[in-house]
Design a protein around this motif. Structure first.
Motif, mmCIF file in Angstrom:
data_model
loop_
_atom_site.group_PDB
_atom_site.id
_atom_site.type_symbol
_atom_site.label_atom_id
_atom_site.label_comp_id
_atom_site.label_asym_id
_atom_site.label_seq_id
_atom_site.Cartn_x
_atom_site.Cartn_y
_atom_site.Cartn_z
ATOM 1 N N GLY A 275 0.824 -1.200 0.000
ATOM 2 C CA GLY A 275 0.000 0.000 0.000
ATOM 3 C C GLY A 275 0.853 1.243 0.000
ATOM 4 N N LYS A 276 0.260 2.333 0.481
ATOM 5 C CA LYS A 276 0.933 3.627 0.522
ATOM 6 C C LYS A 276 0.833 4.160 1.948
ATOM 7 N N VAL A 277 1.911 4.778 2.430
ATOM 8 C CA VAL A 277 1.921 5.344 3.780
ATOM 9 C C VAL A 277 1.016 6.577 3.766
ATOM 10 N N LEU A 278 -0.043 6.521 4.563
ATOM 11 C CA LEU A 278 -1.005 7.616 4.620
ATOM 12 C C LEU A 278 -0.636 8.614 5.704
ATOM 13 N N SER A 279 -0.221 8.109 6.880
ATOM 14 C CA SER A 279 0.185 9.015 7.963
ATOM 15 C C SER A 279 1.090 8.299 8.951
ATOM 16 N N LEU A 280 1.886 9.103 9.656
ATOM 17 C CA LEU A 280 2.748 8.599 10.723
ATOM 18 C C LEU A 280 2.099 9.011 12.038
ATOM 19 N N GLU A 281 1.745 8.038 12.862
ATOM 20 C CA GLU A 281 1.041 8.301 14.107
ATOM 21 C C GLU A 281 1.991 8.433 15.292
ATOM 22 N N ALA A 282 3.239 8.037 15.119
ATOM 23 C CA ALA A 282 4.243 8.129 16.185
ATOM 24 C C ALA A 282 5.530 8.656 15.572
ATOM 25 N N LYS A 283 6.402 9.172 16.413
ATOM 26 C CA LYS A 283 7.697 9.658 15.922
ATOM 27 C C LYS A 283 8.808 9.030 16.755
ATOM 28 N N VAL A 284 10.021 9.136 16.270
ATOM 29 C CA VAL A 284 11.172 8.563 16.958
ATOM 30 C C VAL A 284 11.228 9.128 18.374
ATOM 31 N N GLY A 285 11.394 8.233 19.339
ATOM 32 C CA GLY A 285 11.479 8.630 20.740
ATOM 33 C C GLY A 285 10.171 8.482 21.499
ATOM 34 N N ASP A 286 9.042 8.327 20.785
ATOM 35 C CA ASP A 286 7.753 8.151 21.455
ATOM 36 C C ASP A 286 7.680 6.798 22.139
ATOM 37 N N SER A 287 7.084 6.779 23.328
ATOM 38 C CA SER A 287 6.783 5.509 24.001
ATOM 39 C C SER A 287 5.449 5.008 23.470
ATOM 40 N N VAL A 288 5.395 3.738 23.111
ATOM 41 C CA VAL A 288 4.164 3.148 22.594
ATOM 42 C C VAL A 288 3.820 1.897 23.388
ATOM 43 N N THR A 289 2.538 1.591 23.422
ATOM 44 C CA THR A 289 2.073 0.372 24.077
ATOM 45 C C THR A 289 1.626 -0.628 23.018
ATOM 46 N N ARG A 290 1.582 -1.869 23.393
ATOM 47 C CA ARG A 290 1.178 -2.931 22.473
ATOM 48 C C ARG A 290 -0.208 -2.599 21.914
ATOM 49 N N GLY A 291 -0.328 -2.642 20.571
ATOM 50 C CA GLY A 291 -1.600 -2.374 19.909
ATOM 51 C C GLY A 291 -1.813 -0.924 19.526
ATOM 52 N N GLN A 292 -0.916 -0.030 19.934
ATOM 53 C CA GLN A 292 -1.049 1.393 19.597
ATOM 54 C C GLN A 292 -0.650 1.614 18.144
ATOM 55 N N ASN A 293 -1.398 2.477 17.448
ATOM 56 C CA ASN A 293 -1.091 2.789 16.051
ATOM 57 C C ASN A 293 0.255 3.496 15.950
ATOM 58 N N ILE A 294 1.072 3.034 14.987
ATOM 59 C CA ILE A 294 2.348 3.689 14.701
ATOM 60 C C ILE A 294 2.264 4.367 13.339
ATOM 61 N N ILE A 295 1.718 3.653 12.359
ATOM 62 C CA ILE A 295 1.629 4.133 10.982
ATOM 63 C C ILE A 295 0.264 3.725 10.428
ATOM 64 N N ILE A 296 -0.295 4.546 9.550
ATOM 65 C CA ILE A 296 -1.532 4.191 8.861
ATOM 66 C C ILE A 296 -1.185 4.004 7.386
ATOM 67 N N LEU A 297 -1.525 2.822 6.845
ATOM 68 C CA LEU A 297 -1.335 2.530 5.433
ATOM 69 C C LEU A 297 -2.662 2.657 4.713
ATOM 70 N N GLU A 298 -2.593 3.000 3.434
ATOM 71 C CA GLU A 298 -3.778 2.997 2.591
ATOM 72 C C GLU A 298 -3.600 1.884 1.573
ATOM 73 N N ALA A 299 -4.556 0.948 1.569
ATOM 74 C CA ALA A 299 -4.512 -0.162 0.627
ATOM 75 C C ALA A 299 -5.934 -0.461 0.191
ATOM 76 N N MET A 300 -6.157 -0.550 -1.087
ATOM 77 C CA MET A 300 -7.477 -0.828 -1.645
ATOM 78 C C MET A 300 -8.524 0.147 -1.106
ATOM 79 N N LYS A 301 -8.153 1.424 -1.011
ATOM 80 C CA LYS A 301 -9.016 2.511 -0.543
ATOM 81 C C LYS A 301 -9.487 2.318 0.894
ATOM 82 N N MET A 302 -8.699 1.557 1.662
ATOM 83 C CA MET A 302 -8.991 1.369 3.084
ATOM 84 C C MET A 302 -7.803 1.863 3.892
ATOM 85 N N GLU A 303 -8.077 2.364 5.086
ATOM 86 C CA GLU A 303 -7.011 2.753 6.004
ATOM 87 C C GLU A 303 -6.712 1.565 6.907
ATOM 88 N N ILE A 304 -5.449 1.145 6.897
ATOM 89 C CA ILE A 304 -5.036 -0.028 7.661
ATOM 90 C C ILE A 304 -4.002 0.398 8.689
#
Length: 125
Positions: free
Chosen positions: A65-94
């Protein structure tokens, strides 16, 4: 065999279905649409500088697909299951989520970049 006439989005299709004892025969449909031409793959952009070594946990694309948005940046603390990146594939946001708790060590893609299944998108420490 049974023949059905089906209308989908204004297009009329004659479909023939073979009857059998549980066999999965593919129906024959007419008319067939011409396959869409494939675009040449976009050149891979150089990975943005992470400011340090990449992390030990790789976060990969599950679909092309194509990278639609970056939800996190270098240095951010994330938890399991948290969005990091949103991809666009087949007109859907994944959403691409963190596989475990950690800190984002690198983001290896840019918004608008085309990615393939299995490409490393980011890494976590």
């Amino acid at each position: 065999m049974k023949t059905y006439t089906i209308t989908v989005n204004g297009n009329v299709y004659d479909v023939t279905v073979e009857e059998g004892a549980g066999t999965a025969a593919a129906p024959a449909a007419a008319p067939k649409a011409a396959p869409a031409p494939k675009a040449a793959p976009a050149p891979k952009a150089a990975a943005p500088a992470a400011g340090g070594a990449a992390g030990s946990v790789k976060v990969t694309a599950s679909v092309p697909g194509k990278v639609l948005s970056l939800e996190a940046k270098v240095g951010d603390s994330v938890t399991r299951g948290q969005n990091i990146i949103i991809l666009e594939a087949m007109k859907m946001e994944i959403p691409v989520v963190a596989p475990q708790d950690g800190t984002v060590a690198s983001i290896d893609v840019a918004v608008g970049q085309a990615v393939e299944n299995g490409d490393v998108l980011a890494s976590l420490n």
